[in-house]
Design a protein around this motif. Structure first.
Motif, mmCIF file in Angstrom:
data_model
loop_
_atom_site.group_PDB
_atom_site.id
_atom_site.type_symbol
_atom_site.label_atom_id
_atom_site.label_comp_id
_atom_site.label_asym_id
_atom_site.label_seq_id
_atom_site.Cartn_x
_atom_site.Cartn_y
_atom_site.Cartn_z
ATOM 1 N N LYS A 74 0.829 -1.205 0.000
ATOM 2 C CA LYS A 74 0.000 0.000 0.000
ATOM 3 C C LYS A 74 0.865 1.258 0.000
ATOM 4 N N ALA A 77 2.389 1.738 -3.454
ATOM 5 C CA ALA A 77 1.393 2.212 -4.411
ATOM 6 C C ALA A 77 1.121 3.697 -4.207
ATOM 7 N N ALA A 78 1.044 4.126 -2.970
ATOM 8 C CA ALA A 78 0.810 5.544 -2.689
ATOM 9 C C ALA A 78 1.991 6.388 -3.168
ATOM 10 N N GLN A 80 4.097 5.626 -5.596
ATOM 11 C CA GLN A 80 4.089 5.644 -7.057
ATOM 12 C C GLN A 80 3.024 6.599 -7.577
ATOM 13 N N HIS A 81 1.884 6.623 -6.933
ATOM 14 C CA HIS A 81 0.809 7.528 -7.335
ATOM 15 C C HIS A 81 1.255 8.980 -7.187
ATOM 16 N N ASP A 82 1.867 9.296 -6.051
ATOM 17 C CA ASP A 82 2.346 10.658 -5.820
ATOM 18 C C ASP A 82 3.421 11.045 -6.834
ATOM 19 N N PHE A 84 3.868 9.792 -9.868
ATOM 20 C CA PHE A 84 3.242 9.946 -11.183
ATOM 21 C C PHE A 84 2.555 11.300 -11.294
ATOM 22 N N ASP A 85 1.835 11.695 -10.242
ATOM 23 C CA ASP A 85 1.181 13.004 -10.264
ATOM 24 C C ASP A 85 2.194 14.134 -10.374
#
Length: 104
Positions: A74, A77-78, A80-82, A84-85
């Motif tokens: 988790k 994933a968080a 990677q999301h940050d 990417f943004d």
């Protein structure tokens, strides 16, 4: 005014009924606990219980490892999301594109 009193009385009766059943359940659980505790003291430390304890400890360790792996996943994933943004925002600034979140 009577509607409020009736509603409050109905709510209070439901709360008291639920509280009564919770206390009743607690008493039954305490009785079962006392009975099991007496049985355990009468049996003493048997070999089967030692094996069962070891088995349960292994299961607990495995579940803790799964939980730790899930938390790590988790977190990754968080992150990677940050990232990417951040990169998408940087790319849009560099190219001059504006992102319309409603359309995208």
């Amino acid at each position: 005014r009577n509607t409020y009193l009736t509603g409050f009385t109905l709510f209070l009766s439901l709360v008291l009924t639920r509280t009564f059943y919770i206390i009743l359940d607690l008493l039954h659980t305490q009785e079962e606990y006392a009975k099991l505790k007496k049985e355990t003291t009468l049996k003493g430390g048997s070999e089967d219980s030692a094996k069962e304890i070891e088995e349960l400890k292994k299961k607990l360790a495995a579940e803790q490892a799964k939980s730790r792996d899930f938390e790590t996943l988790k977190k990754q994933a968080a992150q990677q999301h940050d990232e990417f943004d951040r990169l998408a925002t940087k790319y849009n600034e560099a190219t001059g594109n504006k992102s319309n979140k409603r359309v995208d």
